[in-house]
Design a protein around this motif. Structure first.
Motif, PDB file in Angstrom:
ATOM      1  N   TYR A  90      -2.757   1.294  -8.358  1.00 20.74           N
ATOM      2  CA  TYR A  90      -2.328  -0.070  -8.116  1.00 20.74           C
ATOM      3  C   TYR A  90      -1.930  -0.162  -6.654  1.00 20.74           C
ATOM      4  O   TYR A  90      -0.978   0.489  -6.211  1.00 20.74           O
ATOM      5  CB  TYR A  90      -1.154  -0.435  -9.021  1.00 20.74           C
ATOM      6  CG  TYR A  90      -0.805  -1.912  -8.957  1.00 20.74           C
ATOM      7  CD1 TYR A  90      -1.592  -2.842  -9.609  1.00 20.74           C
ATOM      8  CD2 TYR A  90       0.281  -2.347  -8.213  1.00 20.74           C
ATOM      9  CE1 TYR A  90      -1.295  -4.194  -9.546  1.00 20.74           C
ATOM     10  CE2 TYR A  90       0.592  -3.689  -8.134  1.00 20.74           C
ATOM     11  CZ  TYR A  90      -0.202  -4.617  -8.812  1.00 20.74           C
ATOM     12  OH  TYR A  90       0.084  -5.946  -8.741  1.00 20.74           O
ATOM     13  N   THR A  91      -2.660  -0.945  -5.884  1.00 14.55           N
ATOM     14  CA  THR A  91      -2.457  -0.955  -4.444  1.00 14.55           C
ATOM     15  C   THR A  91      -2.733  -2.339  -3.891  1.00 14.55           C
ATOM     16  O   THR A  91      -3.141  -3.247  -4.624  1.00 14.55           O
ATOM     17  CB  THR A  91      -3.388   0.079  -3.773  1.00 14.55           C
ATOM     18  OG1 THR A  91      -3.056   0.181  -2.397  1.00 14.55           O
ATOM     19  CG2 THR A  91      -4.850  -0.306  -3.924  1.00 14.55           C
ATOM     20  N   ALA A  92      -2.483  -2.490  -2.589  1.00 16.20           N
ATOM     21  CA  ALA A  92      -2.731  -3.752  -1.895  1.00 16.20           C
ATOM     22  C   ALA A  92      -3.672  -3.493  -0.731  1.00 16.20           C
ATOM     23  O   ALA A  92      -3.572  -2.474  -0.036  1.00 16.20           O
ATOM     24  CB  ALA A  92      -1.424  -4.349  -1.378  1.00 16.20           C
ATOM     25  N   LEU A  93      -4.599  -4.431  -0.541  1.00 13.62           N
ATOM     26  CA  LEU A  93      -5.587  -4.296   0.513  1.00 13.62           C
ATOM     27  C   LEU A  93      -5.640  -5.592   1.326  1.00 13.62           C
ATOM     28  O   LEU A  93      -5.325  -6.667   0.826  1.00 13.62           O
ATOM     29  CB  LEU A  93      -6.978  -4.031  -0.087  1.00 13.62           C
ATOM     30  CG  LEU A  93      -7.113  -2.859  -1.063  1.00 13.62           C
ATOM     31  CD1 LEU A  93      -8.489  -2.878  -1.706  1.00 13.62           C
ATOM     32  CD2 LEU A  93      -6.869  -1.544  -0.352  1.00 13.62           C
ATOM     33  N   GLY A  94      -6.037  -5.451   2.603  1.00 11.93           N
ATOM     34  CA  GLY A  94      -6.245  -6.651   3.386  1.00 11.93           C
ATOM     35  C   GLY A  94      -5.512  -6.648   4.711  1.00 11.93           C
ATOM     36  O   GLY A  94      -4.822  -5.679   5.091  1.00 11.93           O
ATOM     37  N   ASP A  95      -5.637  -7.756   5.432  1.00 10.67           N
ATOM     38  CA  ASP A  95      -5.104  -7.860   6.785  1.00 10.67           C
ATOM     39  C   ASP A  95      -3.584  -7.745   6.817  1.00 10.67           C
ATOM     40  O   ASP A  95      -3.017  -7.230   7.782  1.00 10.67           O
ATOM     41  CB  ASP A  95      -5.548  -9.193   7.392  1.00 10.67           C
ATOM     42  CG  ASP A  95      -5.144  -9.318   8.851  1.00 10.67           C
ATOM     43  OD1 ASP A  95      -5.621  -8.521   9.666  1.00 10.67           O
ATOM     44  OD2 ASP A  95      -4.316 -10.202   9.147  1.00 10.67           O
ATOM     45  N   ALA A  96      -2.908  -8.269   5.783  1.00  3.35           N
ATOM     46  CA  ALA A  96      -1.450  -8.196   5.782  1.00  3.35           C
ATOM     47  C   ALA A  96      -0.987  -6.752   5.803  1.00  3.35           C
ATOM     48  O   ALA A  96      -0.018  -6.398   6.509  1.00  3.35           O
ATOM     49  CB  ALA A  96      -0.898  -8.912   4.543  1.00  3.35           C
ATOM     50  N   MET A  97      -1.664  -5.883   5.034  1.00  4.95           N
ATOM     51  CA  MET A  97      -1.298  -4.469   5.024  1.00  4.95           C
ATOM     52  C   MET A  97      -1.604  -3.831   6.380  1.00  4.95           C
ATOM     53  O   MET A  97      -0.809  -3.029   6.911  1.00  4.95           O
ATOM     54  CB  MET A  97      -2.049  -3.743   3.913  1.00  4.95           C
ATOM     55  CG  MET A  97      -1.727  -4.239   2.511  1.00  4.95           C
ATOM     56  SD  MET A  97      -0.007  -3.953   2.045  1.00  4.95           S
ATOM     57  CE  MET A  97      -0.030  -2.188   1.760  1.00  4.95           C
ATOM     58  N   ASN A  98      -2.735  -4.184   6.949  1.00  5.46           N
ATOM     59  CA  ASN A  98      -3.081  -3.627   8.272  1.00  5.46           C
ATOM     60  C   ASN A  98      -2.072  -4.055   9.333  1.00  5.46           C
ATOM     61  O   ASN A  98      -1.695  -3.278  10.219  1.00  5.46           O
ATOM     62  CB  ASN A  98      -4.488  -4.079   8.663  1.00  5.46           C
ATOM     63  CG  ASN A  98      -5.552  -3.506   7.758  1.00  5.46           C
ATOM     64  OD1 ASN A  98      -5.357  -2.441   7.179  1.00  5.46           O
ATOM     65  ND2 ASN A  98      -6.668  -4.210   7.623  1.00  5.46           N
ATOM     66  N   THR A  99      -1.634  -5.310   9.255  1.00  6.35           N
ATOM     67  CA  THR A  99      -0.663  -5.800  10.226  1.00  6.35           C
ATOM     68  C   THR A  99       0.648  -5.041  10.111  1.00  6.35           C
ATOM     69  O   THR A  99       1.269  -4.664  11.136  1.00  6.35           O
ATOM     70  CB  THR A  99      -0.429  -7.304  10.017  1.00  6.35           C
ATOM     71  OG1 THR A  99      -1.673  -7.989  10.192  1.00  6.35           O
ATOM     72  CG2 THR A  99       0.588  -7.839  11.012  1.00  6.35           C
ATOM     73  N   ALA A 100       1.101  -4.788   8.891  1.00  9.56           N
ATOM     74  CA  ALA A 100       2.332  -4.023   8.705  1.00  9.56           C
ATOM     75  C   ALA A 100       2.198  -2.626   9.276  1.00  9.56           C
ATOM     76  O   ALA A 100       3.130  -2.091   9.911  1.00  9.56           O
ATOM     77  CB  ALA A 100       2.676  -3.962   7.215  1.00  9.56           C
ATOM     78  N   ALA A 101       1.022  -2.017   9.082  1.00  6.83           N
ATOM     79  CA  ALA A 101       0.800  -0.679   9.636  1.00  6.83           C
ATOM     80  C   ALA A 101       0.833  -0.706  11.156  1.00  6.83           C
ATOM     81  O   ALA A 101       1.400   0.184  11.815  1.00  6.83           O
ATOM     82  CB  ALA A 101      -0.535  -0.141   9.132  1.00  6.83           C
ATOM     83  N   ARG A 102       0.223  -1.750  11.762  1.00  8.03           N
ATOM     84  CA  ARG A 102       0.236  -1.866  13.221  1.00  8.03           C
ATOM     85  C   ARG A 102       1.653  -2.118  13.743  1.00  8.03           C
ATOM     86  O   ARG A 102       2.034  -1.627  14.814  1.00  8.03           O
ATOM     87  CB  ARG A 102      -0.686  -3.009  13.661  1.00  8.03           C
ATOM     88  CG  ARG A 102      -2.145  -2.836  13.286  1.00  8.03           C
ATOM     89  CD  ARG A 102      -2.781  -1.685  14.050  1.00  8.03           C
ATOM     90  NE  ARG A 102      -4.218  -1.622  13.782  1.00  8.03           N
ATOM     91  CZ  ARG A 102      -4.783  -0.924  12.818  1.00  8.03           C
ATOM     92  NH1 ARG A 102      -4.012  -0.200  11.997  1.00  8.03           N
ATOM     93  NH2 ARG A 102      -6.083  -0.917  12.657  1.00  8.03           N
ATOM     94  N   LEU A 103       2.435  -2.881  12.992  1.00  6.55           N
ATOM     95  CA  LEU A 103       3.823  -3.130  13.407  1.00  6.55           C
ATOM     96  C   LEU A 103       4.630  -1.841  13.393  1.00  6.55           C
ATOM     97  O   LEU A 103       5.467  -1.604  14.282  1.00  6.55           O
ATOM     98  CB  LEU A 103       4.465  -4.167  12.477  1.00  6.55           C
ATOM     99  CG  LEU A 103       3.990  -5.617  12.634  1.00  6.55           C
ATOM    100  CD1 LEU A 103       4.539  -6.495  11.516  1.00  6.55           C
ATOM    101  CD2 LEU A 103       4.416  -6.170  14.000  1.00  6.55           C
ATOM    102  N   GLU A 104       4.386  -1.014  12.388  1.00  2.00           N
ATOM    103  CA  GLU A 104       5.093   0.274  12.351  1.00  2.00           C
ATOM    104  C   GLU A 104       4.726   1.100  13.582  1.00  2.00           C
ATOM    105  O   GLU A 104       5.594   1.696  14.249  1.00  2.00           O
ATOM    106  CB  GLU A 104       4.733   1.026  11.066  1.00  2.00           C
ATOM    107  CG  GLU A 104       5.436   2.369  10.908  1.00  2.00           C
ATOM    108  CD  GLU A 104       4.731   3.490  11.666  1.00  2.00           C
ATOM    109  OE1 GLU A 104       5.432   4.244  12.375  1.00  2.00           O
ATOM    110  OE2 GLU A 104       3.479   3.561  11.595  1.00  2.00           O
ATOM    111  N   SER A 105       3.431   1.123  13.951  1.00  2.00           N
ATOM    112  CA  SER A 105       3.000   1.888  15.142  1.00  2.00           C
ATOM    113  C   SER A 105       3.558   1.297  16.423  1.00  2.00           C
ATOM    114  O   SER A 105       3.805   2.012  17.405  1.00  2.00           O
ATOM    115  CB  SER A 105       1.467   1.902  15.200  1.00  2.00           C
ATOM    116  OG  SER A 105       0.923   2.537  14.063  1.00  2.00           O
ATOM    117  N   ALA A 106       3.783  -0.035  16.415  1.00  2.00           N
ATOM    118  CA  ALA A 106       4.266  -0.705  17.626  1.00  2.00           C
ATOM    119  C   ALA A 106       5.709  -0.327  17.940  1.00  2.00           C
ATOM    120  O   ALA A 106       6.180  -0.540  19.082  1.00  2.00           O
ATOM    121  CB  ALA A 106       4.126  -2.218  17.478  1.00  2.00           C
ATOM    122  N   ASN A 107       6.433   0.192  16.989  1.00  2.00           N
ATOM    123  CA  ASN A 107       7.830   0.583  17.239  1.00  2.00           C
ATOM    124  C   ASN A 107       7.937   1.582  18.386  1.00  2.00           C
ATOM    125  O   ASN A 107       8.885   1.543  19.189  1.00  2.00           O
ATOM    126  CB  ASN A 107       8.450   1.184  15.966  1.00  2.00           C
ATOM    127  CG  ASN A 107       8.920   0.131  14.987  1.00  2.00           C
ATOM    128  OD1 ASN A 107       9.813  -0.662  15.294  1.00  2.00           O
ATOM    129  ND2 ASN A 107       8.311   0.120  13.805  1.00  2.00           N
TER     130      ASN A 107
END
Length: 663
Positions: free
Chosen positions: A541-558
């Motif tokens: 059970y997972t989530a896919l899509g741009d919202a997940m990618n954006t969250a991942a990029r935000l984590e890297s942006a820290n």
């Protein structure tokens, strides 16, 4: 469907199939099953008694009977007095009966037989004498009796005297419900024989073995058939008084004793509820069949295909009712309606003139019940397997409240992808990859398990769904499989708590382990596709899509921004900006559209939040002087607040309205 069958398993599937086959068998053969025959017969008797036509006395048939008074007068009980019969036959002939049927076996030789034989030879109307063979009825007729009957027939047989069968085929419960089948070596049935040479003949009844049509008297003082004591007809003086009941009628001679030749009918079982009837004398059964023949009341037979179709419908309805998913009250209404239909349908057929003898009125609802049980049990087994799957799959990834809700209502967990607005969270442990090269594998496993346990507990404690672990990274989201109004607040609090849990983990590492970096978190709100993916063999059970990618990029942006918990404007708007300070507009790696980002800070960061907001506002306004003044105010804080110092640098390197590219 295929998945459900696999979850059911081969053994349970075989049992369900056997039960469905048993349901169909019972629905077709309930009249042949010893355990059900009595129930079927009882329901048939109720139908017959309840729908029996009330009639006045039948003016076509008269019963002439030996009674206990006759026996007292003649001094003979068995065989009955034949002188009285001879005298009665003479007077019946003179009174002009249409035909006479004798339901008395003339077997044992008597001194007055010559008188009876003479009367039979001289009678001007057709007479049909009771006859039976030991082969056709070994339980009632002995070989010696058969020989006596043959001698009697040989002595009197002629143009007006012929034999007729008086054998009845009672059911296993000794109830007379059906016309007897014709047996080899036997003459025609009494009622058929009496009419076969008249205009009343109906050849359809020659081999008919269906239901006897029983009628009930319209009034207690007017029986269905007139009944005259035989000694009344044996006396010429009193016989003349019965001319209206004899002339032009079919006359049946038999016995009416309290303990002899009494037969159960469908009325017998239902006497306390409907008829007040008890047992019926045998000659009245023959009279009833004769009346049915005269009325040409041949009931319509149900074809075999109709019985098979009815059984199939019953089984399919039972299975479908168990399989359908409706509210309890709707299911109860459906069950009541179907069972009422099964109960009413045989009555409707009986009323419409169909022969419902052998109709599976019990078999159909019982077959329905077996099919309902079989499918219901199979579905419960499938549901149990699905529940076990859900419990195992969700227990480690969902908070208890959410998992419990899904188990109570599995529909809340979509087993396919669906678009949902969710709060997506990515976390990462700074420098952990380098740590794996400096520490023994056993220690790495211990540290990683401890770290992931801490962060997982935070996610579940705040009502989030654990998506996956990617090394030391934790992926989670809020808003699926069940969305709550406070998902935004839960997600923001969880993000802060995960950072704090990471700090607590850093302080707890054993001595000798190199320093561990901070936990960085990215949080974004947007649409994603959530559901079970990966195929039936291995699903997640997972989530896919741009919202997940954006969250991942935000984590890297820290890392380049010097922040720890970074959220998009979409998140800050959902919970209010009080707990955030703006970090300007950036272009995340791999994305072309700029994103306004905000750092989650504690309630005590008023000064840092004020400066960050002022810096962003001055940059947006193109006020270089204000930006320079503010930068001077930030300088003393740069060491304690690297994120704020980084913000100043980024704003100085970009033009107003321009976002900072993270590469």
């Amino acid at each position: 469907m295929a998945r459900g069958l696999r979850q059911l398993g081969p053994l349970r599937l075989a049992i369900a199939a056997l039960l469905l086959a048993a349901a169909l068998f019972v629905a077709l053969n309930s009249w042949k099953l010893p355990q059900l025959t009595n129930a079927e017969a009882a329901l048939y008797d109720v139908r017959v008694a309840a729908l029996a036509k009330p009639v006045d006395s039948d003016k076509r048939i008269t019963l002439v009977v030996y009674t206990p008074d006759t026996n007292r007068k003649t001094g003979k009980i068995s065989p009955v007095d034949r002188t009285v019969m001879a005298q009665a036959l003479v007077n019946i002939g003179k009174l002009g009966a249409k035909a006479v049927g004798v339901d008395v076996l003339l077997d044992s030789a008597q001194p007055d037989d010559p008188l009876l034989h003479a009367a039979l030879k001289d009678i001007p109307v057709p007479v049909y004498l009771a006859f039976a063979t030991s082969k056709a009825s070994p339980e009632f007729i002995s070989w010696e009796q058969e020989q006596d009957l043959r001698r009697t027939m040989q002595a009197v047989r002629g143009p007006t005297v012929q034999p007729a069968s008086i054998l009845l085929d009672n059911d296993a419960d000794n109830v007379s419900r059906r016309w007897p089948t014709h047996k080899a070596g036997m003459p025609s049935l009494l009622s058929v024989a009496m009419t076969e040479h008249t205009a009343d003949a109906d050849p359809r009844f020659g081999n008919f073995a269906g239901a006897i049509r029983f009628r009930r008297p319209a009034s207690s003082d007017r029986p269905v058939f007139d009944e005259i004591p035989i000694d009344f007809l044996a006396d010429p003086d009193t016989a003349a008084l019965t001319e209206a009941q004899i002339r032009g009628r079919y006359v049946l001679i038999g016995a009416h004793f309290s303990d002899f030749d009494k037969i159960d009918t469908p009325f017998t079982r239902t006497n306390t509820l409907i008829m007040g009837e008890k047992q019926t004398i045998g000659v009245a059964i023959h009279a009833t069949m004769l009346a049915q023949l005269l009325d040409k009341a041949l009931p319509a037979a149900l074809p075999q295909w109709a019985r098979v179709l009815g059984a199939l419908i019953a089984v399919v309805l039972g299975a479908a009712t168990a399989a359908v998913r409706v509210r309890t009250w709707q299911l109860a209404l459906a069950v009541i309606a179907q069972l009422a239909g099964f109960l009413a349908f045989p009555f409707l057929l009986q009323r419409a003139g169909f022969d419902t003898l052998n109709l599976p009125a019990v078999g159909w609802p019982l077959g329905w019940a077996i099919a309902y049980t079989a499918v219901g049990a199979a579905l419960r087994a499938i549901n149990a397997a699905q529940r076990e799957f859900a419990q195992g799959a969700l227990g480690k990834y969902l908070p208890r409240s959410v998992a419990a809700e899904i188990l109570r209502n599995p529909d809340r967990l979509s087993l396919h992808g669906e678009k949902r607005a969710i709060y997506c969270l990515f976390s990462d442990l700074e420098g952990f990859t380098k740590l794996t090269h400096a520490v023994e594998p056993e220690m790495i496993a211990r540290l990683l398990n401890d770290y992931l346990d801490r962060l997982s507990a935070v996610v579940l404690a705040h009502g989030g769904t654990l998506d996956k672990f990617v090394g030391d990274a934790v992926v989670a989201f809020w808003g699926a499989p069940i969305a709550y109004e406070d998902d935004a607040a839960r997600a923001v609090k969880a993000a802060r708590a995960m950072y704090e849990a990471g700090e607590a983990f850093r302080r707890s590492v054993p001595a000798g382990v190199p320093p561990i970096g901070r936990t960085r978190v990215g949080l974004h709100y947007g649409e994603a596709i959530v559901g079970n993916f990966g195929g039936e063999g291995r699903i997640q059970y997972t989530a896919l899509g741009d919202a997940m990618n954006t969250a991942a990029r935000l984590e890297s942006a820290n890392k380049p921004l010097g922040t720890t918990v970074l959220a998009s404007r979409e998140v800050a708007e959902q919970v209010g900006f009080a707990s955030f300070r703006p970090m300007g507009s950036v272009t995340l790696r791999g994305r072309a559209t700029p994103v306004e980002v905000f750092e989650l800070v504690g309630d005590g960061d008023d000064e840092g939040g004020r400066l960050a907001a002022a810096l962003v506002a001055a940059h947006a306004a193109g006020d270089a002087a204000a930006l320079q003044v503010l930068a001077g105010q930030v300088a003393p804080l740069a060491k304690q607040d690297p994120a704020l110092a980084t913000l100043v640098r980024r704003l100085e390197e970009t033009a107003p309205g321009e976002s900072y590219g993270l590469g």
